[in-house]
Each structure stands twice: as C-alpha cells, then as structure tokens.
Write a protein that holds these residues in place. Structure first.
Motif, PDB file in Angstrom:
ATOM      1  N   VAL A 176       3.494  -3.020 -14.331  1.00 27.17           N
ATOM      2  CA  VAL A 176       3.293  -3.632 -13.129  1.00 27.17           C
ATOM      3  C   VAL A 176       2.827  -2.347 -12.056  1.00 27.17           C
ATOM      4  CG1 VAL A 176       4.381  -4.520 -10.896  1.00 27.17           C
ATOM      5  CG2 VAL A 176       4.949  -5.299 -13.234  1.00 27.17           C
ATOM      6  N   PRO A 177       1.534  -2.689 -11.377  1.00 27.58           N
ATOM      7  CA  PRO A 177       1.486  -1.581 -10.440  1.00 27.58           C
ATOM      8  C   PRO A 177       2.280  -1.345  -9.322  1.00 27.58           C
ATOM      9  CG  PRO A 177      -0.656  -2.885 -11.074  1.00 27.58           C
ATOM     10  CD  PRO A 177       0.509  -3.615 -11.615  1.00 27.58           C
ATOM     11  N   SER A 178       2.279  -0.131  -8.582  1.00 28.59           N
ATOM     12  CA  SER A 178       3.148  -0.031  -7.520  1.00 28.59           C
ATOM     13  C   SER A 178       2.831  -1.203  -6.454  1.00 28.59           C
ATOM     14  CB  SER A 178       2.886   1.483  -7.002  1.00 28.59           C
ATOM     15  OG  SER A 178       1.733   1.515  -6.367  1.00 28.59           O
ATOM     16  N   ARG A 179       3.878  -1.179  -5.699  1.00 24.29           N
ATOM     17  CA  ARG A 179       3.704  -2.075  -4.480  1.00 24.29           C
ATOM     18  C   ARG A 179       2.567  -1.593  -3.300  1.00 24.29           C
ATOM     19  NH1 ARG A 179       9.065  -2.180  -1.674  1.00 24.29           N
ATOM     20  NH2 ARG A 179       7.847  -3.581  -0.263  1.00 24.29           N
ATOM     21  N   SER A 180       2.377  -0.312  -3.276  1.00 25.31           N
ATOM     22  CA  SER A 180       1.388   0.071  -2.381  1.00 25.31           C
ATOM     23  C   SER A 180      -0.087  -0.033  -2.904  1.00 25.31           C
ATOM     24  CB  SER A 180       1.717   1.579  -1.984  1.00 25.31           C
ATOM     25  OG  SER A 180       1.718   2.407  -3.213  1.00 25.31           O
ATOM     26  N   SER A 181      -0.249  -0.573  -4.138  1.00 22.33           N
ATOM     27  CA  SER A 181      -1.641  -0.813  -4.635  1.00 22.33           C
ATOM     28  C   SER A 181      -2.355  -1.965  -4.030  1.00 22.33           C
ATOM     29  CB  SER A 181      -1.664  -1.248  -6.144  1.00 22.33           C
ATOM     30  OG  SER A 181      -0.759  -0.031  -6.866  1.00 22.33           O
ATOM     31  N   GLY A 182      -3.762  -1.854  -4.076  1.00 22.20           N
ATOM     32  CA  GLY A 182      -4.737  -2.627  -3.701  1.00 22.20           C
ATOM     33  C   GLY A 182      -5.583  -2.970  -4.950  1.00 22.20           C
ATOM     34  N   TYR A 183      -6.056  -4.148  -5.077  1.00 29.55           N
ATOM     35  CA  TYR A 183      -6.730  -4.748  -6.138  1.00 29.55           C
ATOM     36  C   TYR A 183      -8.073  -5.466  -5.868  1.00 29.55           C
ATOM     37  CZ  TYR A 183      -4.619  -9.186  -5.258  1.00 29.55           C
ATOM     38  OH  TYR A 183      -4.013 -10.237  -4.890  1.00 29.55           O
ATOM     39  N   ALA A 184      -9.054  -5.718  -6.615  1.00 32.42           N
ATOM     40  CA  ALA A 184     -10.151  -6.511  -6.506  1.00 32.42           C
ATOM     41  C   ALA A 184     -10.830  -6.920  -7.890  1.00 32.42           C
ATOM     42  CB  ALA A 184     -11.158  -5.897  -5.559  1.00 32.42           C
TER      43      ALA A 184
END
Length: 296
Positions: A176-184
């Motif tokens: 699971v990526p960190s909560r402060s990640s953004g994705y697209a």
C-alpha cells in the motif's frame, strides 16, 4: 466457429484443482472469467483437451488488508467490477479502481477476473501494468509447493508468464502506498473499451517542500509486457518542476516499441512519453495536496 471438443472439469476444492494440473499440466486450460479464453476456444486458436472451470472455488475470491505489513491481498477470482467497488481497494489502492474502470465494458468487467487478466499477460492490459508498477507479488501454488513471484519476474513477454503448467495463481499481494501519495493512470486507445495503444501510470510521494521523494512509474503497450520504469523513477527523486518531470519521463526513450496494424513504433513511443508526463504531473499535483492534508 465453435470450440474443438474438450473435456469439461469443475473441481470442488483447490487441492482437487491442483491434482488435475499435476496430472495433465499444459493439456488443461483454466476457465475463470473466460473473457480471453472463450474467444480463443471459439476461433480454435487454443484447442486444449481439457478445460477446468475454477469458478466454484470461492476461497480464491475476496480482498484482505494486513495492517502489520501494510499490504492488500487480492484473491485470484476477484472480478474487475469487485475491484471498483471493494471498500478495502477504495481506501488503500484507489489507483486500481481507476485502472479497472478502463477495462473493456461492463459485461467484461463483471465476468473478468484479476488473475485471468494477469495470466493472459496482454502487454496493453491495465492490470498487468498496475501490478508491475505497484510491485505486486504473485502467489503461485502447485500440488508440491507454493512460491511467491515478483511482478517483474512474472511477466516474461507477449502473453508469456513464469506460471508453470502445474501451477495456479492463488492471489496477488500489493504493498500500500503512503497516505501522502498521489496517483494517475492515462491511456490512449482508438475506441472506448479497446486495449490501449499506449498507457502510463504513476504513484508519487512528496515532502512538505514539494520535492518528489518516491516515485513508482509504469507503462503498457510500449514493449512486450507491462512494466515498471526504474530509470524514470530514479530520475524523478528530488524533482519539483515540470521541466524535471519531462526530462525524467524522456528516459523512457530507450524502449523500442514495434510497428503493428494499430500504430507505428514512433507513434507509440511519442504517445507513451506524453502520457507518462501527464500521469506524473497529475500524480505529483495530487501528492502535494495529499501531503498538505496529512501534515495539517
């Protein structure tokens, strides 16, 4: 056309399914969602002597989050539409939701399965791309052993994987990526629902100064498999401006797509880089906002 004659098998348990695979190996084709297998059978591009229907193996479905390892385990028979609606996926892996929404049309998403797409290993498909980028780990089980295979080692080439004839993909575990990640995720196709001519995805984490501290980047449709791009990821660390993002994305230029009836290699490379720039920029913008929300 109609399929060539075959023996239909429907095991009641995973050990029974593994026994069949141990006994007959590559003489058996596994029927999960059937969205790839059934057309291949109907066109007689595949003529197995046996087809094993695993849809009755309910233990191969479902999603679980492990708070100790911060990973999500997704069962092999989890349908694409379940990925879109599952609350665990929505909370911890929302980028998979966006990827699943791009798969075909509703009828395909309703029947198609996670492992079916991954084992088919179409280099333009969304889920192989996402598992390569997210560093998913495949649990492959045979009658004699269980082994874990990293996505980078699982996908070998056009419609080729490391799965052995006597093995069954049981699940995929995704960090699971960190909560402060953004994705697209971005893709280009001729029509809605078609396989992508080119696709790109990114998960970006930033610090409070807006610098990229971690990047996961992947592309599909540009080579013989969906793949992560470590050279681009490394170049992105420390970047905080559009020019730096483009320069990092252009490191993808070492990939050599092939010409086909859908697009030329030159067109694929150009579109792939532009999609990659767009996905990184969007993920970066989302990451800065997420970082601000987490630190407030």
């Amino acid at each position: 056309m109609k399929p060539a004659p075959f023996e239909y098998i429907r095991p009641g348990t995973i050990p029974e399914a593994l026994q069949y695979l141990h006994q007959w190996g590559d003489q058996v084709k596994i029927l999960a969602g059937g969205q790839s297998l059934i057309p291949l059978l109907n066109m007689r591009l595949a003529e197995p002597s046996r087809v094993m229907d695993i849809n009755g193996l309910e233990e191969l479905s479902g999603v679980r989050y492990d708070p100790h390892t911060h990973t999500v385990r997704i069962g092999a028979l989890t349908r694409h539409q379940q990925l879109i609606r599952d609350p665990i996926i929505l909370e911890h892996l929302p980028m998979l939701v966006e990827a699943a929404k791009l798969i075909g049309h509703l009828a395909i998403r309703t029947r198609g399965t996670l492992a079916g797409s991954l084992v088919h290993a179409d280099p333009s498909a969304e889920l192989p791309l996402m598992m390569a980028m997210l560093r998913g780990v495949f649990e492959c089980q045979s009658l004699e052993q269980r082994r874990e295979v990293a996505a980078d080692d699982f996908f070998l080439g056009f419609y080729m994987t490391d799965l052995q004839p006597e093995e069954l993909v049981v699940s995929v575990t995704v960090p699971v990526p960190s909560r402060s990640s953004g994705y697209a995720i971005r893709e280009f196709s001729r029509r809605h629902g078609d396989f992508a001519i080119a696709a790109a995805s990114a998960v970006i984490s930033t610090d409070t100064q807006g610098r990229i501290v971690q990047a996961m980047v992947g592309v599909g449709g540009l080579s013989s498999r969906g793949m992560a791009c470590p050279e681009v990821e490394e170049a992105l660390v420390g970047v905080k401006d559009p020019q730096g993002i483009r320069e990092a994305a252009e490191r993808l230029d070492n990939i050599e797509p092939t010409d086909d009836v859908q697009a030329s290699a030159e067109f694929r490379r150009h579109v792939g880089i532009e999609l990659l720039v767009e996905s990184i920029e969007t993920a970066y913008s989302n990451a800065k906002q997420a970082t601000k929300e987490v630190t407030q």
